[in-house]
Scaffold this motif. Structure first.
Motif, PDB file in Angstrom:
ATOM      1  N   ILE A 165       0.710  -1.074  -0.076  1.00 25.45           N
ATOM      2  CA  ILE A 165       0.124   0.016  -0.059  1.00 25.45           C
ATOM      3  C   ILE A 165       1.028   1.240  -0.016  1.00 25.45           C
ATOM      4  O   ILE A 165       0.706   2.276  -0.644  1.00 25.45           O
ATOM      5  CB  ILE A 165      -0.955   0.048   1.390  1.00 25.45           C
ATOM      6  N   ALA A 166       1.910   1.357   0.861  1.00 26.32           N
ATOM      7  CA  ALA A 166       2.753   2.332   0.719  1.00 26.32           C
ATOM      8  C   ALA A 166       3.561   2.761  -0.373  1.00 26.32           C
ATOM      9  O   ALA A 166       3.467   3.613  -1.075  1.00 26.32           O
ATOM     10  CB  ALA A 166       3.888   2.088   2.089  1.00 26.32           C
ATOM     11  N   LYS A 167       3.880   1.504  -1.003  1.00 30.45           N
ATOM     12  CA  LYS A 167       4.711   1.790  -2.364  1.00 30.45           C
ATOM     13  C   LYS A 167       3.525   2.142  -3.285  1.00 30.45           C
ATOM     14  O   LYS A 167       4.151   3.275  -4.019  1.00 30.45           O
ATOM     15  CB  LYS A 167       5.116   0.331  -2.800  1.00 30.45           C
ATOM     16  N   LYS A 168       2.433   1.797  -3.346  1.00 31.55           N
ATOM     17  CA  LYS A 168       1.286   2.229  -4.406  1.00 31.55           C
ATOM     18  C   LYS A 168       1.005   3.938  -4.183  1.00 31.55           C
ATOM     19  O   LYS A 168       0.927   4.495  -4.992  1.00 31.55           O
ATOM     20  CB  LYS A 168       0.203   1.267  -4.335  1.00 31.55           C
ATOM     21  N   ALA A 169       1.156   4.122  -2.881  1.00 30.82           N
ATOM     22  CA  ALA A 169       0.644   5.480  -2.340  1.00 30.82           C
ATOM     23  C   ALA A 169       1.804   6.433  -2.703  1.00 30.82           C
ATOM     24  O   ALA A 169       1.564   7.884  -2.456  1.00 30.82           O
ATOM     25  CB  ALA A 169       0.016   5.358  -1.061  1.00 30.82           C
ATOM     26  N   GLY A 170       3.032   5.697  -2.593  1.00 25.34           N
ATOM     27  CA  GLY A 170       4.208   6.700  -2.815  1.00 25.34           C
ATOM     28  C   GLY A 170       4.615   7.181  -1.535  1.00 25.34           C
ATOM     29  O   GLY A 170       5.156   8.472  -1.474  1.00 25.34           O
ATOM     30  N   VAL A 171       4.428   6.692  -0.529  1.00 29.46           N
ATOM     31  CA  VAL A 171       4.804   7.148   1.049  1.00 29.46           C
ATOM     32  C   VAL A 171       5.644   6.134   1.600  1.00 29.46           C
ATOM     33  O   VAL A 171       5.441   4.879   1.259  1.00 29.46           O
ATOM     34  CB  VAL A 171       3.436   7.524   1.701  1.00 29.46           C
ATOM     35  N   ALA A 172       6.234   6.551   2.781  1.00 29.65           N
ATOM     36  CA  ALA A 172       6.814   5.592   3.477  1.00 29.65           C
ATOM     37  C   ALA A 172       5.875   4.559   4.289  1.00 29.65           C
ATOM     38  O   ALA A 172       4.891   5.179   4.718  1.00 29.65           O
ATOM     39  CB  ALA A 172       7.961   6.330   4.423  1.00 29.65           C
ATOM     40  N   GLU A 173       6.359   3.528   4.494  1.00 26.27           N
ATOM     41  CA  GLU A 173       5.401   2.647   5.405  1.00 26.27           C
ATOM     42  C   GLU A 173       5.164   3.182   6.683  1.00 26.27           C
ATOM     43  O   GLU A 173       4.173   3.103   7.065  1.00 26.27           O
ATOM     44  CB  GLU A 173       5.929   1.105   5.353  1.00 26.27           C
ATOM     45  N   GLY A 174       6.264   3.790   7.150  1.00 27.82           N
ATOM     46  CA  GLY A 174       6.004   4.420   8.681  1.00 27.82           C
ATOM     47  C   GLY A 174       4.823   5.503   8.505  1.00 27.82           C
ATOM     48  O   GLY A 174       4.337   5.644   9.654  1.00 27.82           O
ATOM     49  N   THR A 175       4.643   6.046   7.294  1.00 25.71           N
ATOM     50  CA  THR A 175       3.688   6.946   7.544  1.00 25.71           C
ATOM     51  C   THR A 175       2.065   6.403   7.455  1.00 25.71           C
ATOM     52  O   THR A 175       1.425   7.089   8.454  1.00 25.71           O
ATOM     53  CB  THR A 175       3.601   7.832   5.936  1.00 25.71           C
ATOM     54  N   ILE A 176       1.974   5.304   7.023  1.00 33.02           N
ATOM     55  CA  ILE A 176       0.808   4.471   7.413  1.00 33.02           C
ATOM     56  C   ILE A 176       0.566   4.408   8.941  1.00 33.02           C
ATOM     57  O   ILE A 176      -0.415   4.691   9.426  1.00 33.02           O
ATOM     58  CB  ILE A 176       0.713   3.283   6.595  1.00 33.02           C
ATOM     59  N   PHE A 177       1.566   3.968   9.261  1.00 33.92           N
ATOM     60  CA  PHE A 177       1.662   3.505  10.742  1.00 33.92           C
ATOM     61  C   PHE A 177       1.412   4.861  11.816  1.00 33.92           C
ATOM     62  O   PHE A 177       1.055   4.650  12.960  1.00 33.92           O
ATOM     63  CB  PHE A 177       2.677   2.586  11.105  1.00 33.92           C
ATOM     64  N   ARG A 178       1.709   6.063  11.156  1.00 33.74           N
ATOM     65  CA  ARG A 178       1.653   7.024  12.281  1.00 33.74           C
ATOM     66  C   ARG A 178       0.225   7.517  12.091  1.00 33.74           C
ATOM     67  O   ARG A 178      -0.444   7.930  13.159  1.00 33.74           O
ATOM     68  CB  ARG A 178       2.432   8.394  11.458  1.00 33.74           C
ATOM     69  N   HIS A 179      -0.684   6.880  11.199  1.00 32.91           N
ATOM     70  CA  HIS A 179      -2.071   7.318  11.294  1.00 32.91           C
ATOM     71  C   HIS A 179      -2.956   5.999  11.778  1.00 32.91           C
ATOM     72  O   HIS A 179      -4.072   6.273  12.271  1.00 32.91           O
ATOM     73  CB  HIS A 179      -2.450   7.463   9.821  1.00 32.91           C
ATOM     74  N   TYR A 180      -2.447   4.894  11.317  1.00 26.36           N
ATOM     75  CA  TYR A 180      -3.108   3.746  11.422  1.00 26.36           C
ATOM     76  C   TYR A 180      -2.418   2.533  12.326  1.00 26.36           C
ATOM     77  O   TYR A 180      -1.378   2.303  11.593  1.00 26.36           O
ATOM     78  CB  TYR A 180      -3.870   3.126  10.091  1.00 26.36           C
ATOM     79  N   LYS A 181      -2.487   2.203  13.301  1.00 25.48           N
ATOM     80  CA  LYS A 181      -1.510   1.297  14.446  1.00 25.48           C
ATOM     81  C   LYS A 181      -1.552   0.034  13.505  1.00 25.48           C
ATOM     82  O   LYS A 181      -0.305  -0.555  13.705  1.00 25.48           O
ATOM     83  CB  LYS A 181      -2.378   0.984  15.535  1.00 25.48           C
ATOM     84  N   THR A 182      -2.476  -0.612  12.851  1.00 26.54           N
ATOM     85  CA  THR A 182      -2.374  -2.173  12.447  1.00 26.54           C
ATOM     86  C   THR A 182      -3.015  -1.999  10.997  1.00 26.54           C
ATOM     87  O   THR A 182      -3.845  -1.084  10.396  1.00 26.54           O
ATOM     88  CB  THR A 182      -3.048  -3.038  13.099  1.00 26.54           C
ATOM     89  N   LYS A 183      -2.871  -2.834  10.209  1.00 26.13           N
ATOM     90  CA  LYS A 183      -3.423  -3.118   8.837  1.00 26.13           C
ATOM     91  C   LYS A 183      -5.049  -3.103   8.964  1.00 26.13           C
ATOM     92  O   LYS A 183      -5.708  -2.716   8.394  1.00 26.13           O
ATOM     93  CB  LYS A 183      -2.962  -4.431   8.016  1.00 26.13           C
ATOM     94  N   LYS A 184      -5.387  -3.849  10.014  1.00 24.07           N
ATOM     95  CA  LYS A 184      -6.969  -3.889  10.265  1.00 24.07           C
ATOM     96  C   LYS A 184      -7.194  -2.651  10.763  1.00 24.07           C
ATOM     97  O   LYS A 184      -8.748  -2.314  10.504  1.00 24.07           O
ATOM     98  CB  LYS A 184      -7.084  -5.013  11.559  1.00 24.07           C
ATOM     99  N   ASP A 185      -6.503  -1.916  11.344  1.00 26.82           N
ATOM    100  CA  ASP A 185      -6.992  -0.466  11.714  1.00 26.82           C
ATOM    101  C   ASP A 185      -7.378   0.435  10.454  1.00 26.82           C
ATOM    102  O   ASP A 185      -8.137   1.045  10.445  1.00 26.82           O
ATOM    103  CB  ASP A 185      -6.118   0.304  12.679  1.00 26.82           C
ATOM    104  N   LEU A 186      -6.295   0.171   9.706  1.00 24.19           N
ATOM    105  CA  LEU A 186      -6.349   0.826   8.141  1.00 24.19           C
ATOM    106  C   LEU A 186      -7.765   0.200   7.569  1.00 24.19           C
ATOM    107  O   LEU A 186      -8.244   1.492   7.046  1.00 24.19           O
ATOM    108  CB  LEU A 186      -5.130   0.430   7.540  1.00 24.19           C
ATOM    109  N   LEU A 187      -8.065  -0.845   7.560  1.00 22.16           N
ATOM    110  CA  LEU A 187      -9.191  -1.208   6.865  1.00 22.16           C
ATOM    111  C   LEU A 187     -10.448  -0.706   7.611  1.00 22.16           C
ATOM    112  O   LEU A 187     -11.403  -0.113   6.650  1.00 22.16           O
ATOM    113  CB  LEU A 187      -9.271  -2.902   6.799  1.00 22.16           C
ATOM    114  N   LEU A 188     -10.435  -0.658   8.826  1.00 24.43           N
ATOM    115  CA  LEU A 188     -11.697  -0.381   9.545  1.00 24.43           C
ATOM    116  C   LEU A 188     -11.688   1.352   9.568  1.00 24.43           C
ATOM    117  O   LEU A 188     -12.984   1.979   9.434  1.00 24.43           O
ATOM    118  CB  LEU A 188     -11.709  -0.973  11.039  1.00 24.43           C
ATOM    119  N   SER A 189     -10.618   1.863   9.424  1.00 24.98           N
ATOM    120  CA  SER A 189     -10.495   3.553   9.657  1.00 24.98           C
ATOM    121  C   SER A 189     -10.896   4.074   8.366  1.00 24.98           C
ATOM    122  O   SER A 189     -11.268   5.209   8.100  1.00 24.98           O
ATOM    123  CB  SER A 189      -9.149   3.711  10.223  1.00 24.98           C
ATOM    124  N   ILE A 190     -10.529   3.314   6.970  1.00 24.58           N
ATOM    125  CA  ILE A 190     -10.713   3.953   5.898  1.00 24.58           C
ATOM    126  C   ILE A 190     -11.581   3.249   5.047  1.00 24.58           C
ATOM    127  O   ILE A 190     -12.779   4.249   4.588  1.00 24.58           O
ATOM    128  CB  ILE A 190      -9.177   3.863   4.983  1.00 24.58           C
TER     129      ILE A 190
END
Length: 218
Positions: A47-72
């Motif tokens: 997801i980070a690669k496709k979005a063109g962001v660092a993977e850490g950027t995802i985890f600054r907003h969403y704690k886990t992949k499940k949190d990403l699914l539920l939060s987005i």
């Protein structure tokens, strides 16, 4: 890509949450990856690669992949997809039908148009709703409760005129919905590469809904 048909409208709905540009990229990328591979087979690094962001950027907003699914994805359903689905269904409900067959045919073509325009998000809904109670609750509360009551109001008059079998309307809805979704799932998700005569498949499915498989005999 079908995501472009709804992304701008979705972001306008989410303005109050002040999503950053990177969050928007993560949203679009997560839906693309989840739709293509499914939640379980996807990774935050993809997801980070496709979005063109660092993977850490995802985890600054969403704690886990499940949190990403539920939060987005859940807000996509609740704030955008659910109203869109219900609004889209209203195109059918505003019509008057002389028979249940006429209604089912209109419903088929309405759903085909909707799926073609929103295939990526529809894939996520089909793939993930069975496995995530939170998403099922969103879908049931925001979509199905409204749609079922409207379809019941169409079925009951045909039953009163003796044109439909005397079963609970929800049973008729369940059989009709599973028949329609079975065909559309096969056509657009399970076997999209097959050589489909979609109009013939629709007609066959409608006849099955109306008449079942029992022969008339002599």
């Amino acid at each position: 890509m079908d995501l472009n048909k709804w992304a701008d409208d979705f972001f306008s709905l989410m303005d109050e949450e002040k999503m950053s540009g990177k969050q928007k990229k993560i949203l679009i990328a997560s839906i693309e990856v989840f739709a293509e591979k499914g939640y379980a087979a996807s990774s935050t690094s993809e997801i980070a690669k496709k979005a063109g962001v660092a993977e850490g950027t995802i985890f600054r907003h969403y704690k886990t992949k499940k949190d990403l699914l539920l939060s987005i994805v859940a807000p996509v359903m609740a704030k955008f997809m659910a109203p869109l689905i219900v609004k889209d269904f209203h195109k059918v409900f505003k019509q008057e039908f002389n028979s249940y067959e006429e209604f089912v045919r209109a419903l088929f073509h309405n759903r085909i148009t909707f799926i073609k325009e929103h295939l990526s998000v529809v894939k996520i809904m089909i793939q993930e709703i069975p496995f995530h109670p939170e998403l099922r609750q969103h879908f049931s509360r925001k979509v199905m409760d409204q749609v079922v009551s409207r379809i019941e109001s169409i079925i009951i008059p045909f039953q009163e005129k003796g044109e439909l079998i005397n079963l609970p309307p929800k049973s008729i809805i369940r059989f009709t919905a599973t028949s329609i979704m079975g065909l559309l799932f096969g056509r657009f998700i399970l076997f999209p590469e097959n050589d489909w005569d979609l109009e013939q498949a629709i007609e066959e499915t409608i006849q099955m809904i109306l008449h079942g498989v029992e022969g008339k005999g002599d």
